[in-house]
Design a protein around this motif. Structure first.
Motif, short mmCIF file in Angstrom:
data_model
loop_
_atom_site.label_atom_id
_atom_site.label_comp_id
_atom_site.label_asym_id
_atom_site.label_seq_id
_atom_site.Cartn_x
_atom_site.Cartn_y
_atom_site.Cartn_z
N VAL A 249 0.88 -1.17 0.00
CA VAL A 249 0.00 0.00 0.00
C VAL A 249 0.92 1.22 0.00
CG1 VAL A 249 -1.78 1.27 1.24
CG2 VAL A 249 -1.79 -1.23 1.25
N LEU A 250 0.81 2.03 -1.04
CA LEU A 250 1.74 3.14 -1.24
C LEU A 250 1.28 4.39 -0.51
CD1 LEU A 250 2.45 2.67 -5.06
CD2 LEU A 250 3.84 1.90 -3.13
N ALA A 251 2.28 5.21 -0.14
CA ALA A 251 2.01 6.45 0.59
C ALA A 251 1.99 7.61 -0.39
CB ALA A 251 3.08 6.67 1.65
N GLY A 252 0.81 7.98 -0.85
CA GLY A 252 0.67 9.15 -1.70
C GLY A 252 1.26 9.01 -3.08
N GLU A 253 1.50 7.82 -3.55
CA GLU A 253 2.07 7.59 -4.88
C GLU A 253 1.27 6.50 -5.58
OE1 GLU A 253 4.35 8.94 -6.70
OE2 GLU A 253 5.43 10.27 -5.32
N THR A 254 1.43 6.43 -6.88
CA THR A 254 0.86 5.35 -7.68
C THR A 254 2.00 4.52 -8.25
OG1 THR A 254 0.76 6.78 -9.63
CG2 THR A 254 -1.23 6.64 -8.26
N SER A 463 14.08 12.70 -12.32
CA SER A 463 12.68 12.84 -12.72
C SER A 463 11.79 13.16 -11.53
CB SER A 463 12.22 11.56 -13.41
OG SER A 463 10.84 11.61 -13.71
N ALA A 464 12.02 12.48 -10.40
CA ALA A 464 11.21 12.72 -9.22
C ALA A 464 11.40 14.13 -8.68
CB ALA A 464 11.54 11.69 -8.14
N LEU A 465 12.64 14.65 -8.73
CA LEU A 465 12.90 16.00 -8.24
C LEU A 465 12.27 17.05 -9.16
CD1 LEU A 465 16.63 15.52 -7.21
CD2 LEU A 465 14.75 16.05 -5.65
N ARG A 466 12.36 16.82 -10.45
CA ARG A 466 11.82 17.81 -11.40
C ARG A 466 10.29 17.87 -11.37
NH1 ARG A 466 15.01 17.55 -17.06
NH2 ARG A 466 13.84 19.49 -17.29
N THR A 467 9.67 16.77 -10.94
CA THR A 467 8.20 16.75 -10.86
C THR A 467 7.70 16.95 -9.44
OG1 THR A 467 8.30 14.32 -10.71
CG2 THR A 467 7.94 15.29 -12.88
N GLY A 468 8.61 17.17 -8.48
CA GLY A 468 8.20 17.46 -7.12
C GLY A 468 7.61 16.30 -6.35
N ARG A 469 8.00 15.05 -6.68
CA ARG A 469 7.46 13.88 -5.97
C ARG A 469 8.33 13.60 -4.75
NH1 ARG A 469 6.48 9.48 -10.66
NH2 ARG A 469 5.51 8.37 -8.92
N GLU A 470 8.01 14.24 -3.66
CA GLU A 470 8.89 14.25 -2.49
C GLU A 470 9.03 12.88 -1.83
OE1 GLU A 470 7.68 17.38 0.09
OE2 GLU A 470 7.82 18.93 -1.46
N ILE A 471 7.95 12.16 -1.72
CA ILE A 471 8.03 10.83 -1.09
C ILE A 471 8.90 9.91 -1.92
CG2 ILE A 471 6.70 8.82 -0.35
CD1 ILE A 471 4.34 10.64 0.16
N LEU A 472 8.76 9.96 -3.23
CA LEU A 472 9.58 9.14 -4.10
C LEU A 472 11.04 9.52 -4.01
CD1 LEU A 472 9.90 7.01 -6.30
CD2 LEU A 472 9.29 8.74 -8.00
N VAL A 473 11.34 10.81 -3.89
CA VAL A 473 12.72 11.26 -3.72
C VAL A 473 13.34 10.63 -2.48
CG1 VAL A 473 14.17 13.26 -3.21
CG2 VAL A 473 12.41 13.42 -4.97
N HIS A 474 12.61 10.70 -1.38
CA HIS A 474 13.11 10.13 -0.12
C HIS A 474 13.34 8.62 -0.27
CE1 HIS A 474 12.68 9.90 4.55
NE2 HIS A 474 13.89 9.61 4.13
N ALA A 475 12.41 7.94 -0.93
CA ALA A 475 12.54 6.49 -1.11
C ALA A 475 13.75 6.14 -1.97
CB ALA A 475 11.27 5.93 -1.74
N LEU A 476 13.99 6.89 -3.02
CA LEU A 476 15.15 6.62 -3.89
C LEU A 476 16.46 6.86 -3.14
CD1 LEU A 476 13.80 8.24 -7.16
CD2 LEU A 476 14.34 5.81 -6.84
N LEU A 477 16.49 7.85 -2.28
CA LEU A 477 17.70 8.09 -1.48
C LEU A 477 17.92 6.97 -0.48
CD1 LEU A 477 17.28 11.93 -0.87
CD2 LEU A 477 18.99 10.81 -2.33
N VAL A 478 16.85 6.49 0.13
CA VAL A 478 16.97 5.35 1.04
C VAL A 478 17.47 4.12 0.29
CG1 VAL A 478 15.68 3.78 2.54
CG2 VAL A 478 15.26 6.24 2.64
N ALA A 479 17.08 4.00 -1.00
CA ALA A 479 17.54 2.90 -1.84
C ALA A 479 18.93 3.15 -2.40
CB ALA A 479 16.56 2.67 -2.99
N ARG A 480 19.62 4.16 -1.86
CA ARG A 480 21.03 4.44 -2.14
C ARG A 480 21.26 5.13 -3.48
NH1 ARG A 480 24.00 -1.00 0.32
NH2 ARG A 480 22.99 -0.89 2.36
N ALA A 481 20.30 5.91 -3.92
CA ALA A 481 20.58 6.83 -5.02
C ALA A 481 21.51 7.92 -4.49
CB ALA A 481 19.29 7.45 -5.55
#
Length: 588
Positions: A249-254, A463-481
């Motif tokens: 179940v995703l948090a504010g994302e599809t 792409s996530a930063l340019r579109t302002g998807r903040e939750i996805l940004v945090h998740a990608l950083l946790v995944a070691r981006a």
């Protein structure tokens, strides 16, 4: 013959049982076992073998093993096909056991009439009890299902550093001493023999076995749930190839390509290979029982194989066709495969990777031994280290300690496929390694583009930063981006912090800085993220960048200050904020 890895507890049973009975313990490098198990058994003249069903599947179906007299399989459910194939030819035993009670506890002589869940009678020195669930070890009646409990001198002392779990699983049985509650469901069943047989149904809790290894689904769910994208998840076995499926179940994302990438990379970073879910399914909410717990029985498992809609539209190169034939053959597929076909999603796993790469090597590497080739042409990859070089670099060929999933060997190493599950990516890797098929000039007939790989984190983060998807940004950083875009502190270039400064909030800036982004990183033109935020009119990001240490007097290579950039945004509030921040610019 010893088939278990030294880190797998059945190794103790194989070793000591052979030595104390006066037998010879046959050894072979593990890479040889994985690559050609049937020939190893013949060469060593092995008479007794104990293995997991997953490992035994590597033996050729029509292999002739004249010296083998006893085959013992355990660690997971024995496939019915294995019983039909080997029970008439030799002594086939189904063994059951847990590590906490020392290797094996029961054994059953199998025949075509015996079901694969039959585990037989206790071995000497072992006490087996089927107790009522949630009881104080009260024995269950014959034929009634209960919890399998084990006793005897082989019971472990407990779990190191886990007193509560030790107290829960290791109990004192009245009049019989300590016992271990396995969590496995089973019952005693009357057979034609003179003794009842233990029938094992599997786990009642969330602990399962995949390819002989015990996995706690709760641990997988916990680590997957640490991704900022996930608010709730449930993990379950999927298919018959030893793979896991995760419902999230995703948090504010599809669920799109970037989210799927972030979650798979998160799993790759935090979970061992055997524990990584190979498919993710997004849901609005997980079904629950009347007690509020996740209703796992209501989770519908998706089809194991899906038809690639573009398979018939986009042609494959000769090398891709060869790979597709190998996958179709070994995975028993009936659907056409396209360039984006995923080895894991088709039901592949580590065992299937060994079989596929062995088949590919035979037909593409020129060593088919009389087998038909799919296309003419040979590989120009050669390595004098021989078969071991499939798994190891030349200077380590013959190293018996290396497991195929941990090495960096030649192009036909199974780990090369497991790390590149997309068909076109894998074909591109083989082509780069010098594998050729179907062309006289040694080149592929068509130039193919690579399917986006799981490792494409920088592009997803941008792409996530340019579109302002903040939750996805945090998740990608946790995944070691990389929060710096792979640039060193003194290197110039556009970093993720520059992209965030354009349209993301100050909280994203805080997260990037927490992941070691530098607020003074400049582009080739000398612009720092704060100047980008000022030009974009992003007051929230600008405030955060100044608070994180951006000097108010910073200038780019053209001597332009923050106030110059702020003035271009057309909003008077930006210069006013910079001046009111206490760090008034000089030279404005």
């Amino acid at each position: 013959m010893l088939t278990a890895a030294f880190t797998f507890d059945p190794c103790q049973g194989d070793t000591f049982c052979a030595l104390i009975s006066g037998a010879k313990l046959a050894l072979a490098p593990r890479v040889r076992l994985l690559q050609d198990l049937s020939n190893v058994l013949c060469q060593l003249e092995a008479t007794h073998v104990c293995a997991t069903p997953a490992l035994w599947r590597l033996a050729e179906t029509n292999a002739q093993l004249p010296h083998l007299r006893c085959l013992s399989l355990g660690g997971e459910k024995m496939p019915p096909a294995t019983i039909q194939r080997w029970a008439p030819q030799l002594l086939l035993r189904n063994i059951y056991g847990v590590t906490e009670a020392t290797v094996y506890q029961t054994a059953m002589c199998m025949s075509a009439e015996v079901g694969p869940q039959m585990a037989g009678k206790p071995l000497p020195g072992v006490q087996v009890c089927v107790a009522k669930w949630e009881s104080t070890l009260e024995p269950e009646e014959l034929g009634q299902e209960g919890e399998i409990c084990l006793g005897g001198p082989g019971i472990a002392r407990g779990y190191l550093g886990l007193p509560s779990l030790t107290a829960e699983r290791f109990r004192c049985q009245p009049g019989k001493g300590r016992c271990y509650r396995t969590g496995d469901s089973g019952r005693w069943t009357e057979l034609a023999s003179t003794y009842p047989s233990l029938e094992v149904f599997g786990r009642r809790d969330t602990q399962i076995k995949l390819n002989g290894e015990r996995i706690e689904l709760g641990e997988v769910e916990h680590l997957l749930g640490t991704s900022p994208l996930v608010t709730q998840c449930a993990v379950m076995p999927w298919g018959n190839q030893g793979n896991l499926l995760a419902y999230v179940v995703l948090a504010g994302e599809t669920m799109d390509g970037s989210v799927y990438l972030a979650l798979t990379e998160h799993c790759d970073c935090h979970l061992p290979r055997i524990m990584r879910p190979r498919r993710l399914v997004a849901m609005d909410a997980l079904p629950v029982t009347a007690n509020g717990k996740i209703d796992r029985a209501a989770l519908i498992c998706p089809p194991e194989v899906e038809v690639d809609k573009g398979a018939s539209l986009e042609p494959l190169s000769p090398l891709e066709e060869a790979i597709a034939v190998a996958w179709t053959s070994e995975l028993s597929l009936t659907v056409p495969l396209g360039p984006s076909a995923d080895f894991y999603l088709l039901g592949g796993g580590s065992v299937q990777a060994v079989r596929v790469t062995r088949l590919l090597r035979a037909v593409l590497h020129g060593g088919g031994g009389g087998k038909a080739k799919w296309a003419e042409g040979v590989s120009d990859w050669r390595n004098p280290a021989g078969d071991a070089s499939l798994f190891l670099p030349p200077d380590r060929a013959g190293d018996a300690e290396c497991h195929f999933g941990l090495c960096d060997g030649g192009p036909f190493a199974p780990c090369a496929l497991l790390e590149r599950p997309a068909l076109r990516n894998y074909a591109s890797f083989l082509a780069d390694a010098g594998v050729r098929v179907g062309c006289k000039n040694g080149e592929l007939t068509s130039q193919t583009s690579v399917v986006p790989a799981h490792g494409d984190l920088p592009r997803a983060l941008q792409s996530a930063l340019r579109t302002g998807r903040e939750i996805l940004v945090h998740a990608l950083l946790v995944a070691r981006a990389s929060a710096t875009g792979g640039l060193g502190r003194r290197q110039q270039g556009t970093t993720p912090l520059h992209w965030a400064a354009q349209r993301c909030s100050g909280s994203v800036v805080d997260v990037l800085v927490a992941f070691k982004a530098h607020v003074t990183h400049s582009t080739e033109a000398g612009a720092v993220p704060a100047q980008v935020a000022a030009a974009a009119g992003n007051a929230d990001a600008l405030r955060a960048l100044l608070d994180k240490g951006t000097p108010a007097c910073v200038r780019d290579s053209g001597k332009q200050s923050l106030l110059h950039y702020a003035a271009r945004s057309g909003c008077a509030a930006r210069p006013q904020y910079i001046q009111s921040s206490g760090r008034v610019l000089q030279g404005w």
